[in-house]
Design a protein around this motif. Structure first.
Motif, PDB file in Angstrom:
ATOM      1  N   ALA A 121      10.540  80.715 121.502  1.00 19.96           N
ATOM      2  CA  ALA A 121       9.841  81.471 120.676  1.00 19.96           C
ATOM      3  C   ALA A 121       9.764  82.774 121.239  1.00 19.96           C
ATOM      4  CB  ALA A 121       8.522  80.956 120.113  1.00 19.96           C
ATOM      5  N   ASP A 122       9.236  82.852 122.504  1.00 14.61           N
ATOM      6  CA  ASP A 122       9.121  84.188 123.179  1.00 14.61           C
ATOM      7  C   ASP A 122      10.295  84.779 123.217  1.00 14.61           C
ATOM      8  OD1 ASP A 122       6.201  83.956 123.149  1.00 14.61           O
ATOM      9  OD2 ASP A 122       6.147  83.451 125.443  1.00 14.61           O
ATOM     10  N   VAL A 173      12.895  84.670 121.504  1.00 17.50           N
ATOM     11  CA  VAL A 173      13.295  85.405 120.050  1.00 17.50           C
ATOM     12  C   VAL A 173      12.438  86.603 119.705  1.00 17.50           C
ATOM     13  CG1 VAL A 173      13.355  84.944 117.693  1.00 17.50           C
ATOM     14  CG2 VAL A 173      14.304  83.159 119.168  1.00 17.50           C
ATOM     15  N   SER A 174      11.194  86.510 120.020  1.00 21.18           N
ATOM     16  CA  SER A 174      10.164  87.499 119.536  1.00 21.18           C
ATOM     17  C   SER A 174      10.698  88.538 120.503  1.00 21.18           C
ATOM     18  CB  SER A 174       8.793  87.120 120.049  1.00 21.18           C
ATOM     19  OG  SER A 174       8.073  88.242 119.712  1.00 21.18           O
ATOM     20  N   HIS A 175      11.000  88.451 121.726  1.00 19.22           N
ATOM     21  CA  HIS A 175      11.402  89.832 122.645  1.00 19.22           C
ATOM     22  C   HIS A 175      12.571  90.492 122.339  1.00 19.22           C
ATOM     23  CE1 HIS A 175       8.455  88.088 126.248  1.00 19.22           C
ATOM     24  NE2 HIS A 175       7.879  88.143 125.034  1.00 19.22           N
ATOM     25  N   CYS A 176      13.527  89.523 121.624  1.00 20.68           N
ATOM     26  CA  CYS A 176      14.797  90.170 121.458  1.00 20.68           C
ATOM     27  C   CYS A 176      14.469  90.925 120.037  1.00 20.68           C
ATOM     28  CB  CYS A 176      15.793  89.013 121.219  1.00 20.68           C
ATOM     29  SG  CYS A 176      16.447  88.509 122.746  1.00 20.68           S
ATOM     30  N   GLU A 177      13.885  90.206 119.241  1.00 24.43           N
ATOM     31  CA  GLU A 177      13.561  91.000 117.785  1.00 24.43           C
ATOM     32  C   GLU A 177      12.917  92.421 118.029  1.00 24.43           C
ATOM     33  OE1 GLU A 177      11.348  87.983 115.508  1.00 24.43           O
ATOM     34  OE2 GLU A 177      13.282  87.295 114.912  1.00 24.43           O
ATOM     35  N   HIS A 178      12.339  92.384 119.072  1.00 21.52           N
ATOM     36  CA  HIS A 178      11.493  93.785 119.447  1.00 21.52           C
ATOM     37  C   HIS A 178      12.309  94.674 120.402  1.00 21.52           C
ATOM     38  CE1 HIS A 178       8.327  91.368 117.734  1.00 21.52           C
ATOM     39  NE2 HIS A 178       8.066  92.441 117.035  1.00 21.52           N
ATOM     40  N   HIS A 226      13.143  93.901 123.511  1.00 24.58           N
ATOM     41  CA  HIS A 226      12.503  93.935 124.876  1.00 24.58           C
ATOM     42  C   HIS A 226      13.446  92.975 125.550  1.00 24.58           C
ATOM     43  CE1 HIS A 226       9.106  96.188 123.524  1.00 24.58           C
ATOM     44  NE2 HIS A 226       8.925  95.314 122.727  1.00 24.58           N
ATOM     45  N   LEU A 264      14.838  77.948 115.745  1.00 20.80           N
ATOM     46  CA  LEU A 264      13.926  79.151 115.574  1.00 20.80           C
ATOM     47  C   LEU A 264      14.838  79.810 114.887  1.00 20.80           C
ATOM     48  CD1 LEU A 264      11.866  79.542 118.714  1.00 20.80           C
ATOM     49  CD2 LEU A 264      11.230  78.988 116.687  1.00 20.80           C
TER      50      LEU A 264
END
Length: 110
Positions: A10-11, A13-18, A20, A107
């Motif tokens: 989850a982290d 994916v979230s970091h890639c979406e932003h 980072h 995810l």
């Protein structure tokens, strides 16, 4: 040898979406039949050192900034080893994805 830690799917994916982080899919070709990860940098495990070694001019060829977060996906037993190998080449923010490809696929498919 560097010490790398895991990151949750989850982290990652979230970091890639932003923007980072970058996911590096270092699963062998024979395993990638399970599917692909959109936007991931695909590297054969045997080619990691060659693909990530800084060039003679000092630039980082696969991921241009050595501070970029890299989340490695590979077969479970190889992911920490591959992440360590990348970190040892000068990348400073390398992790491996806990749960690997399956966790990320679950995810991404939501």
């Amino acid at each position: 040898m560097s010490v790398v830690n895991s990151i949750t799917a989850a982290d990652a994916v979230s970091h890639c979406e932003h923007d980072h982080a970058v996911i590096v899919d270092a699963r062998p070709q024979v395993v990638r039949h399970q599917g692909s990860l959109p936007g991931a940098v695909v590297v054969e495990p045997t080619d990691v050192r060659e693909r990530f070694t800084p060039t003679p001019s000092g630039t980082f060829p696969v991921v241009g900034d050595p501070d970029t977060e890299i989340a490695v996906v590979s077969v479970t037993s190889q992911a920490p080893v591959i992440a360590e190998e990348i970190a040892d080449l000068g990348y400073r923010n390398v992790r491996y994805v806990d749960g690997g490809f399956r966790a990320l696929r679950n995810l991404v498919q939501r």
